[in-house]
Design a protein around this motif. Structure first.
Motif, PDB file in Angstrom:
ATOM      1  N   LEU A   1     -39.158 -60.196 -25.503  1.00 38.68           N
ATOM      2  CA  LEU A   1     -39.733 -60.408 -24.486  1.00 38.68           C
ATOM      3  C   LEU A   1     -39.988 -61.927 -24.330  1.00 38.68           C
ATOM      4  O   LEU A   1     -39.871 -62.462 -23.034  1.00 38.68           O
ATOM      5  CB  LEU A   1     -41.084 -59.625 -24.235  1.00 38.68           C
ATOM      6  N   ALA A   2     -40.373 -62.297 -25.450  1.00 35.77           N
ATOM      7  CA  ALA A   2     -40.669 -63.945 -25.355  1.00 35.77           C
ATOM      8  C   ALA A   2     -39.444 -64.791 -25.088  1.00 35.77           C
ATOM      9  O   ALA A   2     -39.694 -65.733 -24.702  1.00 35.77           O
ATOM     10  CB  ALA A   2     -41.434 -64.022 -26.627  1.00 35.77           C
TER      11      ALA A   2
ATOM     12  N   ILE B   1     -33.218 -52.874 -28.931  1.00 30.66           N
ATOM     13  CA  ILE B   1     -34.427 -53.565 -28.818  1.00 30.66           C
ATOM     14  C   ILE B   1     -34.345 -54.251 -27.544  1.00 30.66           C
ATOM     15  O   ILE B   1     -35.228 -54.455 -26.701  1.00 30.66           O
ATOM     16  CB  ILE B   1     -34.872 -54.494 -29.952  1.00 30.66           C
ATOM     17  N   THR B   2     -33.135 -55.043 -27.206  1.00 32.96           N
ATOM     18  CA  THR B   2     -32.904 -55.944 -26.183  1.00 32.96           C
ATOM     19  C   THR B   2     -32.991 -54.943 -24.938  1.00 32.96           C
ATOM     20  O   THR B   2     -33.665 -55.365 -23.646  1.00 32.96           O
ATOM     21  CB  THR B   2     -31.677 -56.688 -26.141  1.00 32.96           C
ATOM     22  N   GLY B   3     -32.277 -53.786 -25.119  1.00 30.75           N
ATOM     23  CA  GLY B   3     -32.362 -53.026 -23.931  1.00 30.75           C
ATOM     24  C   GLY B   3     -34.033 -52.591 -23.523  1.00 30.75           C
ATOM     25  O   GLY B   3     -34.247 -52.463 -22.305  1.00 30.75           O
ATOM     26  N   TRP B   4     -34.654 -52.290 -24.500  1.00 29.93           N
ATOM     27  CA  TRP B   4     -36.122 -51.850 -24.035  1.00 29.93           C
ATOM     28  C   TRP B   4     -36.961 -52.892 -23.526  1.00 29.93           C
ATOM     29  O   TRP B   4     -37.664 -52.631 -22.601  1.00 29.93           O
ATOM     30  CB  TRP B   4     -36.648 -51.356 -25.490  1.00 29.93           C
ATOM     31  N   ALA B   5     -36.566 -54.021 -23.959  1.00 31.56           N
ATOM     32  CA  ALA B   5     -37.265 -55.391 -23.465  1.00 31.56           C
ATOM     33  C   ALA B   5     -36.753 -55.586 -21.912  1.00 31.56           C
ATOM     34  O   ALA B   5     -37.693 -55.748 -21.000  1.00 31.56           O
ATOM     35  CB  ALA B   5     -36.981 -56.415 -24.231  1.00 31.56           C
ATOM     36  N   ASP B   6     -35.490 -55.340 -21.615  1.00 32.01           N
ATOM     37  CA  ASP B   6     -34.997 -55.471 -20.371  1.00 32.01           C
ATOM     38  C   ASP B   6     -35.789 -54.449 -19.327  1.00 32.01           C
ATOM     39  O   ASP B   6     -35.877 -54.591 -18.215  1.00 32.01           O
ATOM     40  CB  ASP B   6     -33.439 -55.295 -20.454  1.00 32.01           C
ATOM     41  N   MET B   7     -35.832 -53.184 -19.896  1.00 30.83           N
ATOM     42  CA  MET B   7     -36.413 -52.114 -19.370  1.00 30.83           C
ATOM     43  C   MET B   7     -37.654 -52.370 -18.781  1.00 30.83           C
ATOM     44  O   MET B   7     -38.255 -52.347 -17.658  1.00 30.83           O
ATOM     45  CB  MET B   7     -36.397 -50.798 -20.142  1.00 30.83           C
ATOM     46  N   ALA B   8     -38.652 -53.072 -19.957  1.00 30.54           N
ATOM     47  CA  ALA B   8     -39.913 -53.474 -19.668  1.00 30.54           C
ATOM     48  C   ALA B   8     -39.881 -54.427 -18.708  1.00 30.54           C
ATOM     49  O   ALA B   8     -40.964 -54.390 -17.633  1.00 30.54           O
ATOM     50  CB  ALA B   8     -40.475 -53.810 -21.016  1.00 30.54           C
ATOM     51  N   ARG B   9     -39.185 -55.404 -18.580  1.00 31.57           N
ATOM     52  CA  ARG B   9     -39.305 -56.510 -17.641  1.00 31.57           C
ATOM     53  C   ARG B   9     -39.054 -55.771 -16.258  1.00 31.57           C
ATOM     54  O   ARG B   9     -39.839 -56.063 -15.417  1.00 31.57           O
ATOM     55  CB  ARG B   9     -38.082 -57.398 -18.013  1.00 31.57           C
ATOM     56  N   ASP B  10     -38.087 -54.833 -16.256  1.00 32.83           N
ATOM     57  CA  ASP B  10     -37.714 -54.308 -14.901  1.00 32.83           C
ATOM     58  C   ASP B  10     -39.092 -53.388 -14.499  1.00 32.83           C
ATOM     59  O   ASP B  10     -39.118 -53.711 -13.052  1.00 32.83           O
ATOM     60  CB  ASP B  10     -36.406 -53.450 -14.987  1.00 32.83           C
ATOM     61  N   ARG B  11     -39.627 -52.869 -15.217  1.00 35.58           N
ATOM     62  CA  ARG B  11     -40.485 -51.897 -14.657  1.00 35.58           C
ATOM     63  C   ARG B  11     -41.751 -52.731 -14.684  1.00 35.58           C
ATOM     64  O   ARG B  11     -42.799 -52.323 -13.684  1.00 35.58           O
ATOM     65  CB  ARG B  11     -40.897 -50.935 -16.088  1.00 35.58           C
ATOM     66  N   ALA B  12     -41.951 -54.053 -15.183  1.00 33.95           N
ATOM     67  CA  ALA B  12     -43.143 -54.698 -14.740  1.00 33.95           C
ATOM     68  C   ALA B  12     -43.358 -55.408 -13.268  1.00 33.95           C
ATOM     69  O   ALA B  12     -44.418 -55.867 -13.159  1.00 33.95           O
ATOM     70  CB  ALA B  12     -43.350 -55.911 -15.982  1.00 33.95           C
TER      71      ALA B  12
END
Length: 246
Positions: free
Chosen positions: A245-246, A206-217
């Motif tokens: 993410l929060a 989950i942490t990895g997906w959140a990090d990916m989302a931040r990077d992609r954003a």
């Protein structure tokens, strides 16, 4: 310019979510509103199977808060065909059925292809040329979910980029994990949730997906959907990602 991250699930009508995600006793007609207050996006699956009425889209838009968006799954009659270049009439029917009624709740259009569909450069290029840039004054963003390994080809990725279409990043046992070019937004479909894991994916994932989302954003809006897998866990996976993410 940094984009917004939206995290969601596929659809909102799924009986096993009653009592696990939806509170006991919640009326079925209130389920979409509940999704709207606990997640930030969802995919509309109904449009894949049949045409909807404009009033239906308007009702869906009213049920969710500002900022929430729907990804709209394109009709199977557009994508499940031998010759994609012959899909113009089906594409026009899909786009003009009333999706503009979603207004600012309209997210990307998801064009999903069968796992058996192979990359035919000429035919796929012709298909991409059929995708409209707007409907009813609303700009359209297109995302391609291709599932055959033949699409793991720089020619396909360049073709999608040149058409302004994002490519789905799939987390799946059999589909290729394709990283499309930057087209100003991104889209991931995560399909390996497990029932024995309360949040579908473990905390590290989950942490990895959140990090990916931040990077992609950093390059634009980033969409993440938890789809299939252990479907009963997908809302929990989405909520855990929003919390991370929060």
């Amino acid at each position: 310019m940094a984009g917004r991250i939206r995290v969601g699930i596929g659809g909102w009508v799924f009986e096993p979510w009653r009592g696990t995600f939806y509170p006991e006793g919640l009326r079925q007609k209130d389920e979409l509103a509940y999704v709207g207050t606990h997640l930030t996006a969802t995919e509309i699956n109904a449009t894949y199977y049949s045409t909807q009425k404009p009033a239906t889209f308007a009702g869906w838009a009213k049920a969710v808060p500002d900022g929430f968006q729907f990804a709209v799954k394109a009709s199977r009659f557009c994508t499940n065909r031998r010759v994609l270049a012959e899909g113009g009439e089906s594409i026009a029917k899909f786009v003009n059925q009333g999706i503009a009624e979603l207004g600012d709740r309209l997210g990307p259009i998801l064009w999903q292809f069968m796992p058996t569909k192979r990359f035919d450069p000429d035919d796929f290029d012709a298909f991409l040329k059929l995708l409209p840039g707007s409907v009813g004054g609303l700009p359209l963003r297109h995302v391609l979910e291709v599932r055959h390994e033949s699409f793991d080809d720089p020619a396909f990725l360049a073709m999608a980029r040149d058409a302004g279409a994002a490519v789905v990043l799939a987390d799946h046992d059999e589909y290729p994990a394709l990283h499309g070019h930057d087209v100003g937004f991104s889209y991931a479909r995560l399909m390996r949730t497990r029932e024995e894991e309360p949040t579908g994916y473990d905390a590290q994932a989950i942490t990895g997906w959140a990090d990916m989302a931040r990077d992609r954003a950093k390059a634009g809006d980033a969409y993440i959907f938890f789809i299939s897998g252990a479907k009963v866990r997908n809302p929990a996976a989405a909520q855990a990602t929003i919390a991370a993410l929060a």
